[in-house]
Enzyme design. Sequence first.
Site, PDB file in Angstrom:
ATOM      1  N   HIS A 176     -10.674  -2.877  -1.008  1.00 28.83           N
ATOM      2  CA  HIS A 176     -11.577  -2.293  -0.014  1.00 28.83           C
ATOM      3  C   HIS A 176     -12.659  -1.471  -0.717  1.00 28.83           C
ATOM      4  O   HIS A 176     -12.348  -0.696  -1.627  1.00 28.83           O
ATOM      5  CB  HIS A 176     -10.809  -1.376   0.939  1.00 28.83           C
ATOM      6  CG  HIS A 176      -9.802  -2.095   1.779  1.00 28.83           C
ATOM      7  ND1 HIS A 176     -10.079  -2.542   3.044  1.00 28.83           N
ATOM      8  CD2 HIS A 176      -8.516  -2.448   1.540  1.00 28.83           C
ATOM      9  CE1 HIS A 176      -9.010  -3.132   3.554  1.00 28.83           C
ATOM     10  NE2 HIS A 176      -8.037  -3.097   2.662  1.00 28.83           N
ATOM     11  N   HIS A 219      -7.336  -8.464  -2.139  1.00 30.07           N
ATOM     12  CA  HIS A 219      -8.666  -7.874  -1.916  1.00 30.07           C
ATOM     13  C   HIS A 219      -8.650  -6.400  -2.278  1.00 30.07           C
ATOM     14  O   HIS A 219      -7.600  -5.760  -2.322  1.00 30.07           O
ATOM     15  CB  HIS A 219      -9.104  -8.043  -0.452  1.00 30.07           C
ATOM     16  CG  HIS A 219      -8.181  -7.376   0.508  1.00 30.07           C
ATOM     17  ND1 HIS A 219      -7.044  -7.972   0.981  1.00 30.07           N
ATOM     18  CD2 HIS A 219      -8.216  -6.137   1.073  1.00 30.07           C
ATOM     19  CE1 HIS A 219      -6.416  -7.146   1.805  1.00 30.07           C
ATOM     20  NE2 HIS A 219      -7.088  -6.021   1.883  1.00 30.07           N
ATOM     21  N   TYR A 232      -0.378  -9.967   0.724  1.00 28.74           N
ATOM     22  CA  TYR A 232       0.723  -9.403   1.534  1.00 28.74           C
ATOM     23  C   TYR A 232       0.707  -9.997   2.939  1.00 28.74           C
ATOM     24  O   TYR A 232      -0.334 -10.435   3.422  1.00 28.74           O
ATOM     25  CB  TYR A 232       0.643  -7.872   1.572  1.00 28.74           C
ATOM     26  CG  TYR A 232      -0.649  -7.306   2.131  1.00 28.74           C
ATOM     27  CD1 TYR A 232      -0.809  -7.099   3.497  1.00 28.74           C
ATOM     28  CD2 TYR A 232      -1.685  -6.953   1.274  1.00 28.74           C
ATOM     29  CE1 TYR A 232      -1.992  -6.562   4.006  1.00 28.74           C
ATOM     30  CE2 TYR A 232      -2.872  -6.431   1.768  1.00 28.74           C
ATOM     31  CZ  TYR A 232      -3.009  -6.232   3.133  1.00 28.74           C
ATOM     32  OH  TYR A 232      -4.177  -5.719   3.618  1.00 28.74           O
ATOM     33  N   ARG A 275      -2.664 -11.849   3.891  1.00 27.03           N
ATOM     34  CA  ARG A 275      -4.000 -11.432   3.447  1.00 27.03           C
ATOM     35  C   ARG A 275      -4.221 -11.879   2.002  1.00 27.03           C
ATOM     36  O   ARG A 275      -3.395 -11.611   1.130  1.00 27.03           O
ATOM     37  CB  ARG A 275      -4.142  -9.902   3.494  1.00 27.03           C
ATOM     38  CG  ARG A 275      -4.207  -9.230   4.848  1.00 27.03           C
ATOM     39  CD  ARG A 275      -5.310  -9.695   5.800  1.00 27.03           C
ATOM     40  NE  ARG A 275      -6.592 -10.092   5.212  1.00 27.03           N
ATOM     41  CZ  ARG A 275      -7.537  -9.259   4.782  1.00 27.03           C
ATOM     42  NH1 ARG A 275      -7.386  -7.973   4.869  1.00 27.03           N
ATOM     43  NH2 ARG A 275      -8.671  -9.712   4.283  1.00 27.03           N
ATOM     44  N   TYR A 286       0.840  -1.198   0.000  1.00 31.88           N
ATOM     45  CA  TYR A 286       0.000   0.000   0.000  1.00 31.88           C
ATOM     46  C   TYR A 286       0.872   1.244   0.000  1.00 31.88           C
ATOM     47  O   TYR A 286       1.931   1.267   0.626  1.00 31.88           O
ATOM     48  CB  TYR A 286      -0.873   0.041   1.260  1.00 31.88           C
ATOM     49  CG  TYR A 286      -2.032  -0.922   1.260  1.00 31.88           C
ATOM     50  CD1 TYR A 286      -3.279  -0.534   0.797  1.00 31.88           C
ATOM     51  CD2 TYR A 286      -1.873  -2.218   1.755  1.00 31.88           C
ATOM     52  CE1 TYR A 286      -4.352  -1.409   0.827  1.00 31.88           C
ATOM     53  CE2 TYR A 286      -2.945  -3.099   1.786  1.00 31.88           C
ATOM     54  CZ  TYR A 286      -4.188  -2.690   1.320  1.00 31.88           C
ATOM     55  OH  TYR A 286      -5.244  -3.560   1.346  1.00 31.88           O
TER      56      TYR A 286
END
Lengths: 226, 238
Positions: free
Chosen positions: B157, B155, B142, B152, B103
């Site tokens: 959000h 995905h 990640y 995770r 991110y």
Amino acid sequence: MSDDRLSPLVLAADESNDRRQGTPRRGSGFLTEPFRLGTTPSSTVGPYLAIGLTWADGPDVVAEGTPGAIWLRGRVFDGNGDLVPDGMIETWQADPDGRFAHPDDPRGAVATPGFRGVGRSHTVDGGAYAVRTLKPGRVPDGEGGLQAPHVDVSVFARGLLDRLVTRIYFADEAAANAEDAVLRSLPDDASRATLIAQLSADGYVLDIHLQGCTAKGMDETVFFAV
Amino acid sequence: MLPRYLREPADRRTPVAYAGYKSTGLRAPLRTPVDLPHRLTEVTGPVLGEDMVTAADADLTLRLGGEAQGQRIIVHGRVLDSDGRPVPHALVEIWQANAAGRYRHVVDNWPAPLDPHFDGLGRVVTDDLGRYEFTTIKPGAYPWGNHHNAWRPAHIHFSLFGQAFTQRLVTQMYFPDDSLFGQDPIFNSMPTTARHRAVSRFDLERSQPDWALAFQWDIVLRGQDQTPFETDDDGDVA
């Protein structure tokens, strides 16, 4: 999404099934409850919410310089009594006349120019939130009376798998608060106190406690199911 | 007449706390929430539309003066309520990791490369039929510190307001058949009967030849209770 549908032709197996156990039963062909799609389940915003949920004017329910503007401020704490520096709150409220910036308000559109109704504040700076707004007026309570002035609040953070919903009421509305149906439904004054913002230098202040912390004398905020 | 929104039974919702997701331990409230009646404040909600977005906000692959690295994908679907009605003109905000699973955020510092042409932010408003569409890159998986060797699943959000305070939804969209579902407490916190609704579907028809794969994902917000609801002459909600 077909597995979400309530089929009127096939019902789930039950104990009264006279055939082999676990065999679905034959339905009537008529829906016994309204057709519905299953809702999408919620999830946490995670730690990186600021990437997607930052608005330059987030805290501005009303613009700077609006006559009568106040700040709603507070901090968000966890169960250790520590600040939550990566959360976000959103506020939704009526204007000073008790009207909403929304077409479903049956009394007509909001009368206050520039009043958006919604505020959004991240708690990035040491766990504090702040929104600039106007104090809401009273709103019908659905039972012929009026609710006390209030702001609906959603709380989002890493570690919360669904939003939390709470309300902000105002300490200088004692008479209205005393007859407010939602406040009256709470078990005791200590619970009510977790929702009542106190007067401050530039508006009102109310801290939000995701969990209580006995060691630091902090009560858990009352949260609502909507 | 005011709309009235259904209450979702607790066993069909994601619980706010989940033992396998450690961060819920000090953050999820310990007390049972109090039922809040749906009055005017709850059946109204923020009306946020076109002025919140630009056309460029729907394409995450062209940012910061260049093209993002990774598998280009189209993510599209409809926003509906549980009565099957489209939710038109509703703001959809998304954010995601880049193709390497990183991110663009100060607290994400695991050793995967940042992409100079990917910021991971998208916004659109649904059309008259409740449809939305983004062009983006497939996010990477990640690692995170929840438990040993925790990863995770890929995905995106999603955040939606719908048309009322009661409809507010923040969630995550997953990709089909991800091998990481089994060990992910955030995925597994969703009720078993509802999990599949967080997983998108590969969409060959909408995939664009020589350009991009497509994934389709419909989002269902809470619908209305159709029981008649009276309003008296004063405009008070009866």
